[in-house]
Design a protein around this motif. Structure first.
Motif, PDB file in Angstrom:
ATOM      1  N   CYS A 126     -80.259 -35.977  14.221  1.00 25.41           N
ATOM      2  CA  CYS A 126     -80.439 -36.810  13.021  1.00 25.41           C
ATOM      3  C   CYS A 126     -81.063 -38.149  13.423  1.00 25.41           C
ATOM      4  O   CYS A 126     -80.841 -38.638  14.533  1.00 25.41           O
ATOM      5  CB  CYS A 126     -79.095 -37.062  12.373  1.00 25.41           C
TER       6      CYS A 126
ATOM      7  N   PRO B  20     -80.310 -41.271  12.590  1.00 29.13           N
ATOM      8  CA  PRO B  20     -79.410 -42.334  13.077  1.00 29.13           C
ATOM      9  C   PRO B  20     -79.054 -42.156  14.555  1.00 29.13           C
ATOM     10  O   PRO B  20     -78.847 -43.132  15.266  1.00 29.13           O
ATOM     11  CB  PRO B  20     -78.162 -42.180  12.198  1.00 29.13           C
TER      12      PRO B  20
ATOM     13  N   CYS C 240     -70.852 -31.605  10.376  1.00 32.29           N
ATOM     14  CA  CYS C 240     -71.941 -32.563  10.420  1.00 32.29           C
ATOM     15  C   CYS C 240     -72.319 -32.909  11.859  1.00 32.29           C
ATOM     16  O   CYS C 240     -71.464 -32.960  12.740  1.00 32.29           O
ATOM     17  CB  CYS C 240     -71.527 -33.827   9.688  1.00 32.29           C
ATOM     18  N   ARG C 241     -73.590 -33.174  12.068  1.00 29.91           N
ATOM     19  CA  ARG C 241     -74.054 -33.472  13.423  1.00 29.91           C
ATOM     20  C   ARG C 241     -73.500 -34.788  13.965  1.00 29.91           C
ATOM     21  O   ARG C 241     -73.557 -35.056  15.156  1.00 29.91           O
ATOM     22  CB  ARG C 241     -75.593 -33.478  13.442  1.00 29.91           C
ATOM     23  N   PHE C 242     -72.961 -35.619  13.071  1.00 31.39           N
ATOM     24  CA  PHE C 242     -72.383 -36.892  13.480  1.00 31.39           C
ATOM     25  C   PHE C 242     -71.317 -36.684  14.572  1.00 31.39           C
ATOM     26  O   PHE C 242     -71.178 -37.493  15.486  1.00 31.39           O
ATOM     27  CB  PHE C 242     -71.777 -37.579  12.252  1.00 31.39           C
TER      28      PHE C 242
ATOM     29  N   TYR D  48     -72.745 -36.924  18.089  1.00 35.59           N
ATOM     30  CA  TYR D  48     -73.450 -38.119  18.590  1.00 35.59           C
ATOM     31  C   TYR D  48     -72.875 -38.620  19.917  1.00 35.59           C
ATOM     32  O   TYR D  48     -73.599 -38.841  20.874  1.00 35.59           O
ATOM     33  CB  TYR D  48     -73.349 -39.282  17.586  1.00 35.59           C
TER      34      TYR D  48
ATOM     35  N   GLU E 247     -76.576 -41.490   3.067  1.00 37.35           N
ATOM     36  CA  GLU E 247     -75.950 -41.371   4.385  1.00 37.35           C
ATOM     37  C   GLU E 247     -75.606 -42.775   4.890  1.00 37.35           C
ATOM     38  O   GLU E 247     -76.434 -43.691   4.805  1.00 37.35           O
ATOM     39  CB  GLU E 247     -76.934 -40.656   5.334  1.00 37.35           C
TER      40      GLU E 247
ATOM     41  N   GLU F 173     -70.369 -37.371   2.794  1.00 39.84           N
ATOM     42  CA  GLU F 173     -71.162 -38.224   1.910  1.00 39.84           C
ATOM     43  C   GLU F 173     -71.641 -37.516   0.646  1.00 39.84           C
ATOM     44  O   GLU F 173     -71.852 -38.140  -0.375  1.00 39.84           O
ATOM     45  CB  GLU F 173     -72.349 -38.801   2.669  1.00 39.84           C
TER      46      GLU F 173
ATOM     47  N   PRO G 118     -81.370 -39.836   5.983  1.00 40.93           N
ATOM     48  CA  PRO G 118     -82.302 -39.465   7.052  1.00 40.93           C
ATOM     49  C   PRO G 118     -82.963 -38.132   6.704  1.00 40.93           C
ATOM     50  O   PRO G 118     -82.336 -37.278   6.051  1.00 40.93           O
ATOM     51  CB  PRO G 118     -81.394 -39.295   8.274  1.00 40.93           C
TER      52      PRO G 118
ATOM     53  N   CYS H 122     -81.183 -34.590   6.612  1.00 41.03           N
ATOM     54  CA  CYS H 122     -79.727 -34.821   6.549  1.00 41.03           C
ATOM     55  C   CYS H 122     -79.096 -33.783   5.613  1.00 41.03           C
ATOM     56  O   CYS H 122     -79.514 -33.626   4.466  1.00 41.03           O
ATOM     57  CB  CYS H 122     -79.452 -36.232   6.031  1.00 41.03           C
ATOM     58  N   MET H 123     -78.081 -33.111   6.121  1.00 38.38           N
ATOM     59  CA  MET H 123     -77.406 -32.063   5.359  1.00 38.38           C
ATOM     60  C   MET H 123     -76.830 -32.622   4.046  1.00 38.38           C
ATOM     61  O   MET H 123     -77.002 -32.028   2.971  1.00 38.38           O
ATOM     62  CB  MET H 123     -76.273 -31.531   6.232  1.00 38.38           C
ATOM     63  N   ASN H 124     -76.195 -33.788   4.140  1.00 37.44           N
ATOM     64  CA  ASN H 124     -75.618 -34.400   2.934  1.00 37.44           C
ATOM     65  C   ASN H 124     -76.696 -34.799   1.943  1.00 37.44           C
ATOM     66  O   ASN H 124     -76.545 -34.642   0.728  1.00 37.44           O
ATOM     67  CB  ASN H 124     -74.806 -35.634   3.312  1.00 37.44           C
TER      68      ASN H 124
END
Ligand code: SF4
Length: 418
Positions: free
Chosen positions: A58, A60, A93-95, A98, A225, A333, A357, A360-362
């Motif tokens: 992503c 971010p 989520c990819r978050f 990170y 996001e 989100e 982004p 972004c999935m959301n």
């Protein structure tokens, strides 16, 4: 938070937004940790971030990694004296990846000694260990206070007569807030009193800025996001650009996300049949303290924020329910975006912008639902702006959107209550 010691290290906080990241660094300084914000983002951020990402990550992540990598390029960089702050979350989520990815890049570069400091959303970002309670409470004051200053900035700046006045007051307010937060040895009561004093002074200074209020300016709610919507570098200063078109914005802040993680934490405890557990009791006590502290900090701004009241997360989840199956069916989100878009409609906003982004999935799920949300709510304009660091003709698209918002403002039935 993990129990690794931060002693002897400098902790770098990514600059998700100007006020929040600085205030959080001050929180760590208040317990003797040497903390500061990561370097400012610039083209080198994308160059370095791009070198160690493949394009699947992503945006971010590319920005935060790029800023952290700028540290490694500094002459006095010492891995064993460096710690990188990277909040994390469980779920698809990819978050959640990170912090792991940043650790891997540092290791691949031979900087195994860099420490990644990663509090998780699964416990509502609760602190553990020495100083935990006071650190967590101070962090909450820092988040709420920095959100308040940001809200004052956004409601004043579009109407300022002399360009730059509002930014100056805002930045001074943030500096003073950090100073009030970082005092070591102060009791909680003293620290809170100092923060309140700073906020009250900043409020007076915001009021002294010469403005020319224009009721014709549409009010645009900003969702999306969390990093991209709050980080001016990532969103190419979208909010400032919207203001240039003669509009005011109302940005979903960090406090909203923290409350959401707290609601989710309680839901998970219930799901795990811990309704009457010690964990549940602690979570509820913490929430009630934080609610009361938030109320105290917001009190002097009651008049300023009339018509801009923040919703309870439960209200957003209720608004969202007809569009997305609420947790555990959907979360993150996307549910806040949909719920907030409807809340903004109810508060009389004139349009909603989603900043997300690219990929972004959301953002993608929310974007698919916005046409239906808009149709069900008098056609309120809602539009997603995606960002990936490449230049776009943003101003043309913003101009069209603001025109739609102006048209909607003329015919809408939900008037603003201020
Ligand atoms: S919310 Fe979007 S940008 Fe953030 S980690 Fe998830 S997919 Fe990536």
């Amino acid at each position: 938070m993990d129990n690794q010691s931060l002693k002897g290290r400098t902790l770098y906080i990514p600059q998700m937004n100007y006020a929040g990241s600085r205030a959080l660094a001050a929180v760590f300084r208040s317990v003797g940790i040497d903390a500061t914000v990561s370097p400012d983002s610039d083209p080198q951020t994308l160059e370095l971030g791009g070198k160690y990402t493949s394009g699947d990550e992503c945006y971010p992540e590319k920005v935060t990694l790029g800023d952290f990598l700028k540290l490694t390029e500094m002459e006095d960089f010492k891995p064993e004296e460096t710690a990188l702050f990277m909040a994390t979350a469980n779920g698809p989520c990819r978050f959640g990846q990170y912090s792991i990815y940043i650790q891997k890049v540092m290791r691949d570069l031979g900087y195994d000694d860099v420490m990644i400091f990663a509090p998780s959303s699964s416990n509502g970002y609760g602190a553990e260990g020495e100083n935990a309670t006071s650190l967590e409470r101070t962090a909450w004051w820092a988040i709420v206070s920095s959100d308040i200053l940001q809200k004052m900035l956004l409601k004043t700046r579009p109407y300022e007569i002399n360009e730059g006045d509002t930014d100056e007051v805002f930045k001074k307010g943030v500096d003073k807030l950090c100073h009030a937060i970082e005092q070591q040895g102060a009791t909680g009561k003293e620290r809170l009193a100092r923060i309140m004093e700073v906020l009250t002074t900043a409020r007076e200074q915001f009021h002294q800025i010469p403005i020319n209020y224009n009721p014709e300016f549409p009010l645009i709610g900003i969702v999306g996001e969390i990093f991209c919507r709050l980080n001016n570098f990532s969103n190419d200063n979208l909010i400032r650009r919207i203001e240039k078109f003669g509009a005011e914005t109302w940005l979903s802040d960090i406090t909203e996300w923290v409350w959401y993680t707290k609601v989710e934490h309680i839901r998970r405890l219930r799901e795990a049949r811990k309704r009457f557990s010690k964990d549940m009791l602690i979570a509820k006590i913490k929430n009630s303290f934080q609610k009361s502290d938030e109320h105290k900090l917001l009190k002097p701004f009651e008049e300023d924020f009339r018509g801009y009241e923040e919703p309870e997360v439960s209200e957003l989840l209720d608004y969202n329910e007809p569009y997305l199956p609420c947790p555990p069916g959907a979360g993150g989100e996307m549910v806040l975006n949909i719920g907030r878009a409807i809340y903004l409609y109810e508060k009389g906003a004139d349009g909603v912008v989603d900043i997300s982004p690219f990929t972004c999935m959301n953002g993608i799920v929310s974007e698919a639902l916005y046409p239906r949300v808009s149709r069900d709510h008098e056609g309120i304009p809602i539009r997603t702006f995606y960002f990936d660091g490449t230049q776009l003709d943003l101003d043309r698209d913003i101009g069209i959107f603001i025109e739609l918002a102006r048209n909607y403002k003329r015919k809408k039935s939900k008037k603003r209550k201020t």
